[in-house]
Design a protein around this motif. Structure first.
Motif, PDB file in Angstrom:
ATOM      1  N   GLY A 169       0.822  -1.189   0.000  1.00 34.62           N
ATOM      2  CA  GLY A 169       0.000   0.000   0.000  1.00 34.62           C
ATOM      3  C   GLY A 169       0.863   1.247   0.000  1.00 34.62           C
ATOM      4  O   GLY A 169       2.093   1.174   0.185  1.00 34.62           O
ATOM      5  N   ASP A 230      -7.768  -4.723  -0.774  1.00 35.94           N
ATOM      6  CA  ASP A 230      -8.305  -3.710   0.141  1.00 35.94           C
ATOM      7  C   ASP A 230      -7.458  -3.634   1.413  1.00 35.94           C
ATOM      8  O   ASP A 230      -7.122  -2.543   1.893  1.00 35.94           O
ATOM      9  N   ALA A 233      -3.927  -2.219   0.847  1.00 35.17           N
ATOM     10  CA  ALA A 233      -3.983  -0.774   0.620  1.00 35.17           C
ATOM     11  C   ALA A 233      -4.145   0.000   1.923  1.00 35.17           C
ATOM     12  O   ALA A 233      -3.610   1.100   2.075  1.00 35.17           O
ATOM     13  N   ASP A 234      -4.872  -0.574   2.875  1.00 36.37           N
ATOM     14  CA  ASP A 234      -5.224   0.145   4.109  1.00 36.37           C
ATOM     15  C   ASP A 234      -4.300  -0.144   5.289  1.00 36.37           C
ATOM     16  O   ASP A 234      -4.437   0.484   6.339  1.00 36.37           O
ATOM     17  N   TRP A 250      -7.427  -2.794  -9.420  1.00 33.38           N
ATOM     18  CA  TRP A 250      -7.907  -2.242  -8.162  1.00 33.38           C
ATOM     19  C   TRP A 250      -8.253  -0.772  -8.346  1.00 33.38           C
ATOM     20  O   TRP A 250      -7.781  -0.126  -9.299  1.00 33.38           O
ATOM     21  N   HIS A 254      -6.570   3.187  -4.203  1.00 32.92           N
ATOM     22  CA  HIS A 254      -5.802   2.269  -3.364  1.00 32.92           C
ATOM     23  C   HIS A 254      -4.310   2.638  -3.344  1.00 32.92           C
ATOM     24  O   HIS A 254      -3.621   2.373  -2.355  1.00 32.92           O
TER      25      HIS A 254
END
Length: 311
Positions: A169, A230, A233-234, A250, A254
């Motif tokens: 990420g 997800d 990315a976070d 994606w 992201h």
């Protein structure tokens, strides 16, 4: 039981979305919904639950799926028994977004006149059994995993060494790197949910961890690639490995980074498996095409496990 409804069910289960199943089957999304509804009426159970992310199998759907696959395999063998040499070449690519799928797309572009039937079988034992029974003509696998040699009637040829990349990420400590070495990855958490014990890729990553002191975590349920992306990315503390030829999309927000790995570059070895007595004429064409387009193996600066064949 209508095999078209069974085939539609299996396609929808693999795709996870009725829209994608409709595109693969070349029918309307409404036709997919009608076929699934008809099958549910015949069985007296619900097979899917519709969610914002797509269509998820119910418990009954999960129970029915392996039997549905077997129904289609039996039907294919029945047809093949009277159309030897004229049926589509049936090839297992494991997953739709992986390197093997890309190899088959390249083959299809080179030989559009050859009819193909692409399937996805997760387990190598299932794939080898299907090759030996004639349910499929070939399968892409890493050959050979430790302590599980191939049966003597199964042939193989190594067709692609796929470099691994690091996926992070935007807030990960290595996100700005143009490349990273395996030594630099020591101490970083590599998250890869869904690694199946005793699978080829589990053996591959076990050896990678042992040789370079990496930390790979396979904890948590496997909700698929979208959920993985997800989370990566976070979560600044997590990264994951991805094949250089894996095709994933994606959201732009992201900010994910695909970073080459060096010194050495770990490569995942893809081989084609087939039965030595398979007479399908297109299989010979496929083998020749993959051999001609394959790059060199075990190049300087790359790494594969010691059990990979050939070296």
């Amino acid at each position: 039981m209508d095999l078209d409804t069974v085939r539609t069910f299996v396609t929808a289960a693999d795709a996870g979305r009725f829209q994608e199943a409709a595109a693969e089957l070349a029918v309307s999304q409404q036709a997919v919904s009608k076929r699934i509804a008809a099958l549910e009426r015949d069985l007296g159970v619900r097979l899917f639950t519709r969610t914002p992310r797509g269509a998820e199998l119910t418990i009954d759907g999960q129970a029915f799926l392996p039997h549905a696959r077997e129904l289609l395999r039996v039907a294919e063998r029945a047809v093949a028994s009277v159309r030897t040499g004229r049926r589509p070449l049936r090839v297992d690519v494991i997953a739709s977004r992986g390197a093997a799928s890309g190899l088959m797309r390249g083959f299809h572009r080179a030989y559009p006149e050859i009819e193909l039937d692409v399937v996805m079988l997760l387990d190598i034992e299932t794939a080898v059994t299907a090759i030996r029974s004639g349910a499929i003509d070939a399968s892409f696998r890493a050959v050979a995993a430790p302590d599980r040699p191939l049966p003597e009637d199964i042939e193989s040829v190594r067709v692609l060494d796929e470099p691994l990349q690091l996926l992070t990420g935007p807030a990960h400590a290595l996100a700005s790197a143009r490349s990273v070495t395996l030594a630099q990855l020591a101490g970083h958490r590599i998250w890869m949910p869904g690694i199946v014990p005793r699978s080829e890729w589990a053996a591959y990553y076990d050896d990678l961890v042992a040789e370079f002191g990496l930390t790979i975590e396979a904890t948590g349920p496997n909700f698929g690639s979208d959920a993985l992306l997800d989370t990566i990315a976070d979560t600044p503390a997590l990264a994951t490995f991805m094949g250089g030829q894996t095709r994933l999309v994606w959201p732009a927000g992201h900010g994910l980074r695909r970073i080459p790995i060096t010194d050495p570059t770990p490569v995942y070895p893809h081989s084609l498996l087939w039965h030595r007595d398979n007479p399908h004429p297109a299989l010979t064409t496929l083998r020749a095409h993959l051999t001609a387009t394959a790059g060199d193996h075990d190049e300087a600066g790359t790494w594969t496990p010691s059990w990979v064949f050939p070296r």
